[in-house]
Design a protein around this motif. Sequence first.
Motif, PDB file in Angstrom:
ATOM      1  N   LYS A   1      -2.894  -1.839  21.141  1.00  0.00           N
ATOM      2  CA  LYS A   1      -1.932  -0.911  20.548  1.00  0.00           C
ATOM      3  C   LYS A   1      -0.924  -1.666  19.697  1.00  0.00           C
ATOM      4  N   GLU A   2      -0.231  -0.923  18.845  1.00  0.00           N
ATOM      5  CA  GLU A   2       0.804  -1.534  18.018  1.00  0.00           C
ATOM      6  C   GLU A   2       1.959  -2.007  18.916  1.00  0.00           C
TER       7      GLU A   2
ATOM      8  N   SER B   1       5.174  -1.960  19.775  1.00  0.00           N
ATOM      9  CA  SER B   1       6.461  -1.292  19.572  1.00  0.00           C
ATOM     10  C   SER B   1       6.908  -0.689  20.900  1.00  0.00           C
TER      11      SER B   1
ATOM     12  N   SER C   1      -1.477  -6.100  16.710  1.00  0.00           N
ATOM     13  CA  SER C   1      -2.633  -5.264  17.010  1.00  0.00           C
ATOM     14  C   SER C   1      -3.834  -5.763  16.217  1.00  0.00           C
TER      15      SER C   1
ATOM     16  N   GLY D   1      -3.099  -5.240  12.722  1.00  0.00           N
ATOM     17  CA  GLY D   1      -2.131  -6.208  12.233  1.00  0.00           C
ATOM     18  C   GLY D   1      -2.752  -7.565  11.960  1.00  0.00           C
TER      19      GLY D   1
END
Length: 606
Positions: free
Chosen positions: A361-362, A364, A404, A407
């Motif tokens: 997952k990202e 954040s 991620s 990314g």
Amino acid sequence: MQVQEVVSFLQQTPPFDDLAPHALETLSRDLTVLYLAAGEELQPEPQLLLIRSGLFALHTEQQRITHLQCGDFYGYQLLLTGLADPDTIRCEEDGLVYFLPQESFDKLRHQYKNFDLFFQRLFSRRLHLYQSSQQQTTSTLKVADLVTRRKVSIESSSTVQHAAMLMTEQRVSCVLIEKDEKLVGILTDRDLRSRVLAKNLPASTTVSQVMTKTPQSIEIDRFAFEAIQQMSQHNIHHLPVEEQGKAVGVLTTTDLIRSQQEHPVFLISHIHRQHKAEGLHAITPQVQQLAIQLAEQQIPSYEVSSVLTSIMDALAQSWLQIAEQQLGPAPCVYSWLVFGSQARRDMLPSADQDNALLLEKEPSGAVADYFSALSDIVCHGLASSGQVLCEGHIMASNPELRLSLKGWSGRFAKWLNTPDPQALLNSSIFFDMRLVHGSKGLFNVLQEDVLARCKNNELFLYQLAKNATERQPPLGFFKHFLLEQDGRQRKGLDLKKRGVSLITDLVRVYALSAGIHAVNTRERLALLQQQAVLTQRQQQNLQGAFDVLANLRWQLQAQDLKRGRHLSNLLDPAQLSLLQRHQLKDAFAVLSDEQQILRQRFCREI
């Protein structure tokens, strides 16, 4: 000519140093000596020329110049093959040369195997990796040294009763399950207890219902410490052993314990048994002592690097487990990646951390907070266990290295599409990556994406090849090595920056251009030769050069480790024997030649 003076010189000159004293005395009487002044020339004749002193320039038909100095030879090509190039030898500094007639040379070749092998390898330019017959080395254990080539196997449709009867009859603690000679499962005595008896299943239950499917396995030519690492990591006591894709036996923990309980690689198993930070803090002295033991046993660099890398992998895995115990389960799937020397499995004691996180997952919100805390625990934990923090912050504790899949893919794409100096610097680190813990599937997707982008990217490969050939081996036009100085006022040859790193950079270009998944330099070379990207001669020469440089670097660091000094990569060439100087000059010559070939292949304007 003073016979004893000649004998003393030959006793220090490979391969004559392997001859008995009486043979050297006889040989010294066969030699003729000639004094040459600067400017005089020699023409090739059917005899072996050995430089005693001075400096001589060998001018070839291809207009290449090679310098010969004390301990160097010429004339062996003519003696071995009867053919010789029209070379000219010109004296540049006054000196003495010895001449050995062909009859004496041939006699020594027939009497002494190592003597013949030395010149055969010197002629074939395979870096004459010659070892005196008086030297004995101890190698680390291999799986083949421990496993018995005996397997007991059944089909998955067999009943557990049949399996138990077979195990009792054959006196084994497990059976392998095969289909069309392929390993598909394993059933152990512990499986029979916990999966059959404890659950009150009938004796007619088929093996397929209770076996461990697609079990862990290991190739027979791998090291014992790798088997220990695998069994400890996955908490298993039986490890099927394969050879060319077929099972040949099973390695058990009993085999490992029986073999040598005090073998130093059992440190890996000890690391995996630690579940608290305190147990891992105390590892550093044991790792250092292990490195010293390996040095005293004269273990070659590539084996030492494999051992040390497996230890650092085990430490990372254990610290990750401790971090998850403290923080709770991870909020998403992740992969702990390593780069550089740890990814290539060529670590030495001086290696620092190069690691990162690949996230499902990202990063954040709560996800970012969790992996920030996890990374801090692991990176500082590794530092407390002896793997120092990276001065360049190439660590998962750096938020820019917790990305991620999207990314990381974007980061690699940017480096590939805009190969500026910083991107090329990054490529020398990040394009050698390996999974140490976590999701293999997530890592495989990233690796496949990167390799696919690299393979046909001519601009990137051009810049990468150009960057890989900018630094030259530290060998001057004349006899002197080019020395460098570090911040501690030590001068020498930088065996990392001007040696092994030049080869890993060069091999990386070929590997990325061919889409090869392996990151270990020796494995890359073997695959490049198999795929005809490199010739067999190139592969042998590059591997020989790599081994020479890596072994010298390991010996240097081992000496520093024993003396409690700062670990350095700077080698004082004055400390080298004549054989080591021969090898080092050959290694640098091979590297220089291969850099030129790389330029011609990828940098067409050069």
